[in-house]
Design an enzyme around this catalytic site. Structure first.
Site, PDB file in Angstrom:
ATOM      1  N   HIS A  32       0.747  -1.268   0.016  1.00 24.71           N
ATOM      2  CA  HIS A  32       0.069  -0.068  -0.052  1.00 24.71           C
ATOM      3  C   HIS A  32       0.961   1.263   0.121  1.00 24.71           C
ATOM      4  CE1 HIS A  32      -4.015  -1.891   1.442  1.00 24.71           C
ATOM      5  NE2 HIS A  32      -3.906  -1.671   0.150  1.00 24.71           N
TER       6      HIS A  32
ATOM      7  N   HIS B 115      -0.109  -8.684   0.975  1.00 29.85           N
ATOM      8  CA  HIS B 115      -1.192  -9.020   1.849  1.00 29.85           C
ATOM      9  C   HIS B 115      -1.794 -10.111   1.538  1.00 29.85           C
ATOM     10  CE1 HIS B 115      -1.271  -4.255   1.161  1.00 29.85           C
ATOM     11  NE2 HIS B 115      -1.241  -4.553   2.532  1.00 29.85           N
TER      12      HIS B 115
ATOM     13  N   GLU C 104      -6.179  -7.940   2.813  1.00 27.82           N
ATOM     14  CA  GLU C 104      -5.536  -8.928   3.725  1.00 27.82           C
ATOM     15  C   GLU C 104      -6.515  -9.781   4.196  1.00 27.82           C
ATOM     16  OE1 GLU C 104      -3.432  -9.473   7.919  1.00 27.82           O
ATOM     17  OE2 GLU C 104      -2.650  -7.823   6.780  1.00 27.82           O
TER      18      GLU C 104
ATOM     19  N   THR D 204      -2.831  -8.723  10.634  1.00 24.93           N
ATOM     20  CA  THR D 204      -1.580  -8.591  11.009  1.00 24.93           C
ATOM     21  C   THR D 204      -1.321  -7.195  11.857  1.00 24.93           C
ATOM     22  OG1 THR D 204      -0.811  -7.928   8.982  1.00 24.93           O
ATOM     23  CG2 THR D 204      -0.762 -10.306   9.650  1.00 24.93           C
TER      24      THR D 204
ATOM     25  N   SER E  33       4.990   0.238   4.911  1.00 28.92           N
ATOM     26  CA  SER E  33       5.082   0.485   3.491  1.00 28.92           C
ATOM     27  C   SER E  33       5.497   1.524   2.945  1.00 28.92           C
ATOM     28  CB  SER E  33       3.705  -0.151   3.042  1.00 28.92           C
ATOM     29  OG  SER E  33       2.603   0.834   3.415  1.00 28.92           O
TER      30      SER E  33
END
EC number: 1.17.7.4
Length: 282
Positions: free
Chosen positions: A40, A72, A124, A160, A260
């Protein structure tokens, strides 16, 4: 104006691994795509596109070439379709996400109803849910978990990027929903460490800047936990979005970044804030 950069800002292990896989594949040429954005970060996705690697929503239009599974993860039916089409598959799924997928599959096969703690619209979570063969519920909070129906055996996993606190609230609500409950630790350690560091840093500064994609769950969560302590928290994607007015009367500014967020973007933001600080001191 003093600037403090969080020690854990930027790429986590899973993202670093995924981007390395993607850029190495891009360097080899050929028909290469990612199944959804690799991470992302719009800037990373753009760089890959410039190298010829585009993101696809699904593999329906592919007959050959290489497909890279995003960090993901992917839905089980998409993976099955890629295998059926005999595509070259590069799996860049984060190991923590992979673990959550495996737990859901095993729990379902063992007769457990599964509760996934997270954002139902996040890729995800959608991927994790696809591995359930029986009943599966997605809840974002303890308040939502209270509304779950009675179940027999319950298995709980988390997206996560969730906080342990939110997971605990959901588990507490599930305790009265079934006769047996199994909870698996699927929260990324890097996520927990970054959130704690953001909280600590936010308590020491006059202003916080959180860098990362607006579609990044872990970055949004960093901004949220920071804002709970330091209201002057600003979530940006790139240096151009910085507003000098944010730093009026600020003596210490804290900076953190999502898992990210590329280093080059963090460096650009640091450079821009340093420039703003110099202008203030003139």
């Amino acid at each position: 104006m003093k600037i403090i950069l969080a020690k854990q800002a930027g790429f986590c292990f899973g993202v670093k691994r995924a981007t390395q896989i993607a850029f190495e594949a891009a360097g080899k040429g050929g028909k290469t795509f990612t199944l959804g954005p690799i991470i992302h970060s719009p800037q990373v996705v753009q760089k890959l596109e410039e190298m010829g690697v585009k993101a696809l929503e699904n593999v329906a239009g592919m007959d050959e070439g290489t497909i890279i599974i995003r960090s993901h993860g992917a839905a089980s039916d998409e993976l099955e379709e890629a295998v059926r089409k005999q595509l070259d598959i590069l799996d860049a799924t984060c190991p923590f996400v992979k673990k959550a997928q495996e737990h859901v599959k095993n729990l379902s096969n063992s007769g457990y109803d599964v509760v996934v703690v997270g954002d139902a619209d996040h890729p995800e979570v959608q991927g994790i849910v696809s591995y359930a063969t029986g009943k599966v519920y997605v809840v974002a909070s303890g308040e939502e978990a209270v509304k779950l129906p009675k179940m027999g055996k319950i298995g709980v996993v988390a997206q996560t990027t969730q906080s342990f606190e939110n997971l605990r609230h959901v588990v507490d609500a599930c305790l009265v929903k079934g006769g047996e409950i199994r909870v698996f630790h699927t929260i990324c350690d890097a996520t927990a460490v970054r959130q704690e560091e953001a909280k600590k840093l936010a308590s020491q500064v006059d202003c916080m800047v959180v860098i990362g994609g607006y579609n990044s769950a872990n970055t949004k969560r960093l901004a949220e936990v920071s804002a709970e302590i330091q209201p002057r928290t600003h979530h940006i994607e790139m240096a151009q979005q910085l507003d000098p007015a944010w730093f009026e009367g600020v003596k210490i500014v804290g900076i953190t970044a999502g898992a990210s967020t590329p280093k080059w973007i963090i460096d650009e933001v640091l450079e821009q804030i340093e420039s703003i600080a110099k202008d203030k001191n003139r």
